[in-house]
Design a protein around this motif. Sequence first.
Motif, PDB file in Angstrom:
ATOM      1  N   LEU A  42      16.951  17.983 -17.882  1.00  0.00           N
ATOM      2  CA  LEU A  42      16.251  16.579 -18.651  1.00  0.00           C
ATOM      3  C   LEU A  42      15.029  17.037 -19.849  1.00  0.00           C
ATOM      4  O   LEU A  42      14.025  17.571 -19.662  1.00  0.00           O
ATOM      5  CB  LEU A  42      15.603  15.913 -17.747  1.00  0.00           C
ATOM      6  N   ASN A  43      15.610  17.048 -20.958  1.00  0.00           N
ATOM      7  CA  ASN A  43      14.567  17.722 -22.160  1.00  0.00           C
ATOM      8  C   ASN A  43      13.574  16.702 -22.598  1.00  0.00           C
ATOM      9  O   ASN A  43      13.362  15.547 -21.856  1.00  0.00           O
ATOM     10  CB  ASN A  43      15.362  18.125 -23.460  1.00  0.00           C
ATOM     11  N   GLY A  44      12.676  17.032 -23.606  1.00  0.00           N
ATOM     12  CA  GLY A  44      11.319  16.163 -23.871  1.00  0.00           C
ATOM     13  C   GLY A  44      11.778  15.094 -25.026  1.00  0.00           C
ATOM     14  O   GLY A  44      12.862  14.974 -25.521  1.00  0.00           O
ATOM     15  N   PHE A  91      10.788   2.522 -20.300  1.00  0.00           N
ATOM     16  CA  PHE A  91      11.090   4.039 -19.795  1.00  0.00           C
ATOM     17  C   PHE A  91      12.207   3.606 -18.696  1.00  0.00           C
ATOM     18  O   PHE A  91      12.974   4.628 -18.307  1.00  0.00           O
ATOM     19  CB  PHE A  91      10.077   4.667 -19.281  1.00  0.00           C
ATOM     20  N   ASP A  92      12.351   2.175 -18.409  1.00  0.00           N
ATOM     21  CA  ASP A  92      13.365   2.001 -17.149  1.00  0.00           C
ATOM     22  C   ASP A  92      14.577   2.269 -17.738  1.00  0.00           C
ATOM     23  O   ASP A  92      15.654   2.462 -16.969  1.00  0.00           O
ATOM     24  CB  ASP A  92      13.094   0.657 -16.416  1.00  0.00           C
ATOM     25  N   LEU A  93      14.814   2.135 -19.085  1.00  0.00           N
ATOM     26  CA  LEU A  93      16.104   2.174 -19.625  1.00  0.00           C
ATOM     27  C   LEU A  93      16.901   3.692 -19.350  1.00  0.00           C
ATOM     28  O   LEU A  93      17.690   3.986 -19.127  1.00  0.00           O
ATOM     29  CB  LEU A  93      16.079   1.863 -21.412  1.00  0.00           C
ATOM     30  N   TRP A  94      15.712   4.699 -19.609  1.00  0.00           N
ATOM     31  CA  TRP A  94      16.289   5.901 -19.438  1.00  0.00           C
ATOM     32  C   TRP A  94      16.303   6.273 -17.994  1.00  0.00           C
ATOM     33  O   TRP A  94      17.374   7.091 -17.486  1.00  0.00           O
ATOM     34  CB  TRP A  94      15.278   6.770 -19.883  1.00  0.00           C
ATOM     35  N   LEU A  95      15.455   5.595 -17.223  1.00  0.00           N
ATOM     36  CA  LEU A  95      16.062   5.698 -15.487  1.00  0.00           C
ATOM     37  C   LEU A  95      17.170   5.252 -15.163  1.00  0.00           C
ATOM     38  O   LEU A  95      18.020   5.757 -14.277  1.00  0.00           O
ATOM     39  CB  LEU A  95      14.953   4.965 -14.684  1.00  0.00           C
ATOM     40  N   GLY A 122      10.412  15.463 -17.346  1.00  0.00           N
ATOM     41  CA  GLY A 122       9.675  15.610 -16.254  1.00  0.00           C
ATOM     42  C   GLY A 122       9.232  14.535 -15.721  1.00  0.00           C
ATOM     43  O   GLY A 122       9.205  14.002 -14.472  1.00  0.00           O
ATOM     44  N   HIS A 123       8.479  13.632 -16.457  1.00  0.00           N
ATOM     45  CA  HIS A 123       8.065  12.185 -15.933  1.00  0.00           C
ATOM     46  C   HIS A 123       9.508  11.470 -15.521  1.00  0.00           C
ATOM     47  O   HIS A 123       8.977  10.811 -14.409  1.00  0.00           O
ATOM     48  CB  HIS A 123       7.391  11.682 -17.290  1.00  0.00           C
ATOM     49  N   LEU A 124      10.257  11.256 -16.125  1.00  0.00           N
ATOM     50  CA  LEU A 124      11.280  10.619 -15.811  1.00  0.00           C
ATOM     51  C   LEU A 124      12.069  11.150 -14.600  1.00  0.00           C
ATOM     52  O   LEU A 124      12.482  10.291 -13.878  1.00  0.00           O
ATOM     53  CB  LEU A 124      12.342  10.540 -16.877  1.00  0.00           C
ATOM     54  N   LEU A 126      10.411  12.473 -12.214  1.00  0.00           N
ATOM     55  CA  LEU A 126       9.531  12.117 -11.105  1.00  0.00           C
ATOM     56  C   LEU A 126       9.596  10.590 -10.780  1.00  0.00           C
ATOM     57  O   LEU A 126       9.614  10.100  -9.410  1.00  0.00           O
ATOM     58  CB  LEU A 126       8.108  12.483 -11.453  1.00  0.00           C
ATOM     59  N   ARG A 127       9.846   9.834 -11.887  1.00  0.00           N
ATOM     60  CA  ARG A 127      10.082   8.462 -11.593  1.00  0.00           C
ATOM     61  C   ARG A 127      11.019   8.032 -10.950  1.00  0.00           C
ATOM     62  O   ARG A 127      11.336   7.256 -10.181  1.00  0.00           O
ATOM     63  CB  ARG A 127      10.027   7.753 -12.933  1.00  0.00           C
ATOM     64  N   TRP A 128      12.358   8.747 -11.654  1.00  0.00           N
ATOM     65  CA  TRP A 128      13.598   8.325 -10.642  1.00  0.00           C
ATOM     66  C   TRP A 128      13.793   8.678  -9.342  1.00  0.00           C
ATOM     67  O   TRP A 128      14.256   7.840  -8.439  1.00  0.00           O
ATOM     68  CB  TRP A 128      14.544   9.112 -11.900  1.00  0.00           C
ATOM     69  N   LEU A 129      12.963   9.835  -8.983  1.00  0.00           N
ATOM     70  CA  LEU A 129      12.917  10.240  -7.393  1.00  0.00           C
ATOM     71  C   LEU A 129      12.139   9.576  -6.506  1.00  0.00           C
ATOM     72  O   LEU A 129      12.459   8.848  -5.582  1.00  0.00           O
ATOM     73  CB  LEU A 129      12.667  11.659  -7.634  1.00  0.00           C
ATOM     74  N   ALA A 130      11.007   9.138  -7.285  1.00  0.00           N
ATOM     75  CA  ALA A 130      10.032   8.356  -6.420  1.00  0.00           C
ATOM     76  C   ALA A 130      10.215   6.993  -6.559  1.00  0.00           C
ATOM     77  O   ALA A 130      10.115   6.355  -5.255  1.00  0.00           O
ATOM     78  CB  ALA A 130       8.643   8.664  -7.301  1.00  0.00           C
ATOM     79  N   ASP A 131      11.048   6.541  -7.458  1.00  0.00           N
ATOM     80  CA  ASP A 131      11.540   4.953  -7.148  1.00  0.00           C
ATOM     81  C   ASP A 131      12.699   5.020  -6.365  1.00  0.00           C
ATOM     82  O   ASP A 131      13.298   3.766  -5.930  1.00  0.00           O
ATOM     83  CB  ASP A 131      12.099   4.682  -8.641  1.00  0.00           C
ATOM     84  N   GLY A 132      13.283   6.235  -5.678  1.00  0.00           N
ATOM     85  CA  GLY A 132      14.445   6.277  -4.781  1.00  0.00           C
ATOM     86  C   GLY A 132      15.801   5.693  -5.275  1.00  0.00           C
ATOM     87  O   GLY A 132      16.829   5.314  -4.419  1.00  0.00           O
ATOM     88  N   ARG A 133      15.763   5.941  -6.631  1.00  0.00           N
ATOM     89  CA  ARG A 133      17.113   5.849  -7.297  1.00  0.00           C
ATOM     90  C   ARG A 133      18.192   7.029  -7.087  1.00  0.00           C
ATOM     91  O   ARG A 133      19.598   6.288  -7.105  1.00  0.00           O
ATOM     92  CB  ARG A 133      16.935   5.759  -8.602  1.00  0.00           C
TER      93      ARG A 133
END
Length: 308
Positions: A42-44, A91-95, A122-124, A126-133
């Motif tokens: 997952l690049n920057g 950013f939810d579009l990327w999730l 990295g941010h995305l 963490l968000r994806w995993l923490a949101d339980g997706r």
Amino acid sequence: MPTEPPRLPAAGAVGTLAMADGTPVRTFLLPHAVPLARLLLLNGRADFFEKWARLFAELHDLGFALAAFDWRGQGRSGGKPANGAGHISSFDLWLDDLDRLVPWACAALGGEVLLLAHSMGGHLALRWLADGRGRVPALVLTAPFCGFALPRPVMAVLAALARRQVRRGRAEAYAPGQKPWGAHRMDRARATILTSDTGRFAEEGSAVEADPALAVGGVSWGWIAAAETSLARLHAAPLERLATPTLMLLAERERLVSNRAARAVAARLPACTAETVPGAAHEILREADAPRRFALSRIRAFAARHAP
């Protein structure tokens, strides 16, 4: 002497995958006959996968099978605004896109993937995993975007301005100091922030000169507003419940994102090891040989322990 554009490994394959809303996302696969582990990169922000071509070859030589993609709005994926700015409304579009891309990588590489996520990636992650997706066996973060390097009062003012500009219908306009790609093509200050390896820095520009469609400029007002919202959600997430084994590598000479914010996130993750890479600027895996080899040795050892 002009720098040659980076070349993707010949054994790799470029493709396209449609996201849930039909947006085309450009993909790259580099299989391995007997992989040590399977990685999804997952690049920057503003990245495209040609920029990581030499890294792909190095990782493949270390035994990794790889998958990568250009985020929507970047590289040759769809979703760019007409002015070429780095823009996203949320950013939810990327999730949402990761909901499609992680299973794609697992299927394409023949097994579960570890995430190797840089900066905004990295941010995305963490968000994806923490949101339980979804879930992955392990996570490697390099210079993760957990906060801006700018002082908090400055960011508070900038975020308020960004929200106002979005309400005024100027979401896609460049924020102050942000420019189209060509204006910062050989910006030495930008080079210093990203990497001490001038050859690797020049490769990015050479790739864009060879294929101008890869270019992404500075950030829009909308990107800043969306980033602030996503940062708030990251820090409000129940990170203490995220048991994914995590290796976080921070750049010693970081000037783009906040190492302090990243360390605060690491302290809340129950299975996270955080290390500082000596001598590295923000793009740790595009650095000079010594910092890069330090990071790659840590990544290989971590992957060997946690690959399914």
